[in-house]
Write an enzyme that holds these catalytic residues in place. Sequence first.
Site, short mmCIF file in Angstrom:
data_model
loop_
_atom_site.label_atom_id
_atom_site.label_comp_id
_atom_site.label_asym_id
_atom_site.label_seq_id
_atom_site.Cartn_x
_atom_site.Cartn_y
_atom_site.Cartn_z
N LYS A 119 0.85 -1.20 0.00
CA LYS A 119 0.00 0.00 0.00
C LYS A 119 0.88 1.25 0.00
O LYS A 119 0.61 2.21 -0.73
CB LYS A 119 -0.92 0.02 1.24
CG LYS A 119 -2.07 -0.96 1.17
CD LYS A 119 -3.34 -0.25 0.76
CE LYS A 119 -4.53 -1.11 0.44
NZ LYS A 119 -4.62 -2.48 0.66
N LYS A 199 -3.81 -12.45 -11.54
CA LYS A 199 -4.40 -13.23 -10.44
C LYS A 199 -5.85 -12.77 -10.24
O LYS A 199 -6.11 -11.56 -10.19
CB LYS A 199 -3.59 -12.97 -9.16
CG LYS A 199 -4.17 -13.65 -7.95
CD LYS A 199 -3.55 -13.18 -6.65
CE LYS A 199 -4.41 -13.67 -5.52
NZ LYS A 199 -4.37 -13.05 -4.28
N LYS A 202 -10.71 -9.53 -6.23
CA LYS A 202 -11.76 -8.52 -6.32
C LYS A 202 -11.16 -7.13 -6.50
O LYS A 202 -11.80 -6.24 -7.05
CB LYS A 202 -12.73 -8.58 -5.15
CG LYS A 202 -12.10 -8.36 -3.81
CD LYS A 202 -13.14 -8.55 -2.72
CE LYS A 202 -12.53 -8.66 -1.35
NZ LYS A 202 -11.56 -9.75 -1.20
#
Length: 335
Positions: A119, A199, A202
Amino acid sequence: MSKSDKHSKKTILSGIQPSGKLHIGNYFGAMRQHINMQNNGDAFYFLANYHSLTSVSDGKLLESYTRDVVLDYLALGLDPDKCTFFAQSDVPQTTELAWILGCLTPVSMMEKGVSYKDKVAQGLNPNIGLFTYPILQAADILIYHSDLVPVGEDQKQNIEICRDLAGKLNRAYDQELLVIPEEYIVKNVAIVPGIDGRKMSKSYDNTINIFDEGKSLKKRVMSIQTDSTALEDPKDPDSCNVFALIRLFAEKEKMEDIAVKYKEGGFGYGHAKKELLTLINDYFESAREKRKELEKDMDYVYDVLKEGGARARERAESVMEPIRSVTGLFRSFNQ
Ligand code: ADP
Ligand code: TRP
């Protein structure tokens, strides 16, 4: 105290975050193993809804995701008579232990966390929940004296942190308060590719959801990316995203049959996608029906979580009690 003195069967534990609709990557990478392992020991499976709070801040949405995941697991074959199935938020001892573990965790250990580092590298500003996510995950595991934690390769670092923190607490108070779980990384589970070949996740909006059906499922399958080899030309099944998914759903013979068609030529990607669509529909047909039935009986579904939560709390309390005592945490209502 050794683990085997307390419980004769091995305690198996795993969790999944209710932070979106579950997809076939989640199924083949995690859920299928959970469901199979319910027969192999004293299994605890939970919905990691505290963890979901690190990314979902809409209460109604989190509730609906949670409801979806419970229905999905039960429909796919999780049997509440064989395992303890519950919501993380029904076991407040988890956050209590997480705090105590956090007080023994060096900041530098969390700074090495892969999700946190990702992140930061993306220029995002992660919250403290995400920073300390592995501590809460360690508490999830340790609060039940878990022996085995079936997870995918991507969770390896979190399990190592968990083992490390259990050792730190035991050493700090010079007692075996926590059981150090064995690593149990689910092997031979290929990363399931999404419709864009990355991959399936979501976060990439490239999923095929387990309980999608009809037109929306067809649309997803038909939009799987393929190369531009012409219909009549031979194709390589091993480098094709559609075939990678066919492999998961088809019996060996069927799979080999399709592979031959790829290599012969005259079999287009559209044909392969149709085969895949049929395979997915057949594979999940009975689970879809079961899910619709379960949806009509939400009282039963909530009762499953209620009973599971009560069982989980009881185990968690028995692990937490000696820890409270040894850490010197004062409780006026126990005096
Ligand atoms: P997502 O990437 O969609 O957010 P999660 O990170 O919540 O999925 O994953 C939940 C579980 O499903 C994890 O145990 C992970 O290993 C497994 N999983 C997720 N995506 C895949 C995939 N594409 N292939 C195999 N396993 C997966
Ligand atoms: N981090 C796990 C995932 O994203 C979910 C999880 C939370 C978990 N707590 C856990 C998995 C404890 C195993 C054990 O998939």
